[in-house]
Design a protein around this motif. Structure first.
Motif, short mmCIF file in Angstrom:
data_model
loop_
_atom_site.label_atom_id
_atom_site.label_comp_id
_atom_site.label_asym_id
_atom_site.label_seq_id
_atom_site.Cartn_x
_atom_site.Cartn_y
_atom_site.Cartn_z
N UNK A 1 -4.12 4.87 7.10
CA UNK A 1 -3.20 5.72 7.87
C UNK A 1 -3.18 7.13 7.28
N UNK A 2 -3.03 8.11 8.17
CA UNK A 2 -2.86 9.49 7.71
C UNK A 2 -2.29 10.31 8.86
N UNK A 3 -2.09 11.59 8.63
CA UNK A 3 -1.61 12.49 9.67
C UNK A 3 -2.71 13.45 10.06
N UNK A 4 -2.69 13.86 11.32
CA UNK A 4 -3.68 14.81 11.81
C UNK A 4 -3.31 16.22 11.37
N UNK A 5 -4.26 17.12 11.48
CA UNK A 5 -4.04 18.52 11.15
C UNK A 5 -3.72 19.30 12.42
N UNK A 6 -3.41 20.57 12.27
CA UNK A 6 -3.25 21.44 13.43
C UNK A 6 -4.60 21.79 14.01
N UNK A 7 -4.60 22.66 14.99
CA UNK A 7 -5.85 23.05 15.65
C UNK A 7 -6.05 24.55 15.54
N UNK A 8 -7.15 24.94 14.91
CA UNK A 8 -7.50 26.36 14.79
C UNK A 8 -8.45 26.74 15.91
N UNK A 9 -8.23 27.90 16.49
CA UNK A 9 -9.14 28.45 17.49
C UNK A 9 -9.62 29.80 16.99
N UNK A 10 -10.93 29.92 16.82
CA UNK A 10 -11.53 31.14 16.30
C UNK A 10 -12.07 31.94 17.48
N UNK A 11 -11.48 33.08 17.73
CA UNK A 11 -11.80 33.87 18.91
C UNK A 11 -12.92 34.85 18.59
N UNK B 1 0.86 -1.19 0.00
CA UNK B 1 0.00 0.00 0.00
C UNK B 1 0.89 1.23 0.00
N UNK B 2 0.29 2.37 -0.30
CA UNK B 2 1.12 3.57 -0.35
C UNK B 2 0.32 4.79 0.11
N UNK C 1 -5.44 1.55 0.74
CA UNK C 1 -5.29 1.60 2.21
C UNK C 1 -4.63 0.35 2.75
N UNK C 2 -4.24 0.40 4.01
CA UNK C 2 -3.54 -0.74 4.61
C UNK C 2 -4.48 -1.86 5.01
N UNK C 3 -5.77 -1.55 5.25
CA UNK C 3 -6.72 -2.58 5.71
C UNK C 3 -8.08 -2.37 5.05
N UNK C 4 -8.69 -3.46 4.58
CA UNK C 4 -10.00 -3.36 3.92
C UNK C 4 -10.90 -4.52 4.34
N UNK C 5 -12.21 -4.32 4.15
CA UNK C 5 -13.22 -5.39 4.24
C UNK C 5 -13.24 -6.11 5.59
N UNK C 6 -13.60 -5.38 6.63
CA UNK C 6 -13.77 -6.01 7.93
C UNK C 6 -15.23 -6.02 8.37
N UNK C 7 -15.46 -6.39 9.62
CA UNK C 7 -16.83 -6.42 10.14
C UNK C 7 -16.81 -6.34 11.65
N UNK C 8 -17.78 -5.61 12.20
CA UNK C 8 -17.97 -5.50 13.63
C UNK C 8 -19.39 -5.94 13.97
N UNK C 9 -19.55 -6.74 15.00
CA UNK C 9 -20.87 -7.19 15.41
C UNK C 9 -21.24 -6.54 16.74
N UNK C 10 -22.43 -5.93 16.77
CA UNK C 10 -22.89 -5.23 17.97
C UNK C 10 -24.23 -5.77 18.42
#
Length: 504
Positions: free
Chosen positions: A141-151, A92-93, A116-125
């Motif tokens: 997988x990815x990276x998070x962004x920064x945090x904006x605060x609007x005053x 994957x890339x 993506x690194x993982x596909x086709x799963x299932x969760x039972x609830x």
């Protein structure tokens, strides 16, 4: 001037929504990984550090800086994928997801797109006695962004006086888990959404890949909701309510969007495909931006990173590190604790399963752990509008309070005051008991004097006890407990009353 949060649209009654429409959900959950460093650089990931103190040329996107993949993040991604029943990609890339926003220092986000690194799963609830199978489309997988605060008054960019940006969060490793369309939930759609996010939270905690502190943003849910007329198969246009950060809010946001969209459609209107903001204080959503399609992001392979190709041997080895499967875990606890099905279902519904388990592991009985978490502590969580695990008390402290009760040092009434002290940050349960003077009084001289005063003040009750009506002692016990502010040893008080009145 009114703000967007103050405009409340018409809502269709929830029961009427269900009479006319079928809800379809799609849930995207972002999990911040608990790696020591960021996804593509060596900056630390500690929460709460001074703004812009955990940054470097790589996570700030400076020209010429080159990212390097965090191996621990890849390991965590594989373990998450396996725990969700996904197939792990042999190759994957990463890709560049291009869009401009102030909290994106590079003006693109390194993510995964079509590989993506993982596909086709299932969760039972299980929700209210019904079983739902939630298909997992992908985990990437990815990276998070920064945090904006609007005053400003609104807290949003529109109407803000100015905005500030903290890039400490930019580059922190994320796993985004995306479901397939969730159909057939009907009236339970909001509860299913909540239960799914709670399931992921508990699973991530069991895997030890994230602290999943929703109030800190380390687990966030984007809730996609659409309605279609009953009997039709085509999906309706959806909205995506972004960054919902509590289990309670996930449930409320889904329900609100169903009622809002139902009112629009019932009036002959059209749902706009857009992102929306959730307002915790008013319990409504407001428009964000028109929802982009994949082509709008201009994805292309990240040229500065080599593909990720986990060996099958490594994947198999990581599979041996997985915790007990959730269904098996619940079954084991149900059998061990001796709860009725309703009692156990209440524990799961309250999101208290792991809390009760940890409290039992710390020495409390299952019944006592359940009593405190679903009673006193659930009430306090509701009053402060937080999740149970966000309360500033640990399972070990709850078990310690119960141990004080079991040892006769405090009673249940005094225990509630101990909870007050611990939640207020006054120290351990033992320290709170000492500082507040909450220990039960079992000294015979002090108790005896209070008993004598109660007998003297209630001669008619005393006479009944002398005549053999021992049950009447409850009134005198109550009088003594009131005088001693609930700190008397009730058992010893009863013994002293019967001794003095010759009714042993």
């Amino acid at each position: 001037m009114s703000t967007p949060a103050a405009t409340v649209p018409d809502l269709l009654d929830y029961d009427e929504v269900l009479e006319r429409f079928d809800p379809v959900l799609g849930l995207e959950v972002h999990v911040e990984l608990n790696t020591l460093t960021k996804m593509f650089c060596g900056c630390p990931t500690e929460f709460g550090a001074p703004p812009n103190s955990q940054v470097c040329p790589i996570c700030l996107g400076m020209p010429g800086s080159l990212p390097v993949v965090n191996g621990k993040a890849v390991e965590s991604a594989i373990r998450i994928g396996l725990a969700l029943g996904c197939d792990i990609a042999e190759w994957c890339r990463f890709a560049r997801k291009n869009y401009f926003y102030p909290d994106m220092p590079k003006n693109f986000q390194i993510s995964q797109y079509d590989e993506p690194i993982a596909i086709s799963g299932e969760v039972e609830l299980e929700v209210e006695g019904q079983t739902f199978k939630i298909g997992i489309e992908r985990a990437h997988m990815e990276e998070d962004t920064g945090k904006s605060t609007h005053v400003g008054v609104t807290g949003r960019i529109h109407g803000a006086e100015y905005s500030i940006v903290d890039y400490n969060r930019a580059g922190i490793p994320l796993i985004e888990i995306v479901t397939k369309p969730i159909e057939g939930t009907g009236a339970l759609a909001p509860q299913v959404a909540r239960a799914y996010v709670a399931h992921l939270r508990d699973l991530m905690r069991a895997l030890d890949v994230s602290d999943v502190r929703m109030e800190q943003g380390s687990l966030r849910c984007d809730a996609n909701v659409s309605l279609r007329p009953l009997g039709e198969t085509a999906y309706g246009l959806r909205t995506e309510t972004k960054n919902v950060n509590s289990l309670r809010s996930v449930e409320r946001a889904v329900r609100y969007e169903m009622c809002r969209q139902g009112a629009l459609l019932a009036a002959g209107g059209k749902v706009m495909q857009e992102t929306r903001h959730w307002h915790e204080d008013t319990g409504i959503t407001t428009p964000g931006r028109s929802k982009e399609q994949a082509e709008d992001y201009r994805y292309f392979p990240e040229p500065d990173l080599v593909p990720v190709a986990p060996s099958r041997k490594w994947v198999e080895e990581l599979g041996t590190t997985l915790p007990e499967p959730p269904a098996q875990h619940r079954k084991r606890l149900f059998e061990a604790w001796g709860f009725t099905e309703m009692e156990f279902r209440d524990v799961i519904g309250a999101g208290a399963l792991l809390l009760v388990e940890a409290t039992v592991a710390a020495g409390a009985t299952p019944a006592a752990a359940r009593k405190w978490w679903l009673g006193e502590l659930a009430r306090r969580a509701k009053e402060t509008e937080v999740e149970l695990d966000a309360l500033s008390i640990t399972p070990a402290q709850v078990a310690e309070i119960q141990a004080l009760v079991d040892a006769g040092k405090i009673n249940d009434k005094l225990a509630r005051e101990v909870f007050d002290g611990v939640l207020a940050g006054e120290g351990s349960p033992e320290e709170v008991v000492a500082a507040r003077g909450l220990a039960v009084v079992s000294d015979d001289s002090a108790l005896g004097a209070a008993v004598d005063r109660a007998i003297e003040a209630n001669p008619d009750v005393a006479e009944k006890i002398r005549g053999g009506k021992v049950a009447a002692a409850g009134a005198l016990i109550g009088a003594v407990m009131k005088e001693m502010r609930g700190q008397a040893d009730a058992g010893r008080v009863r013994e002293l009353i019967l001794e003095r009145l010759g009714a042993e």
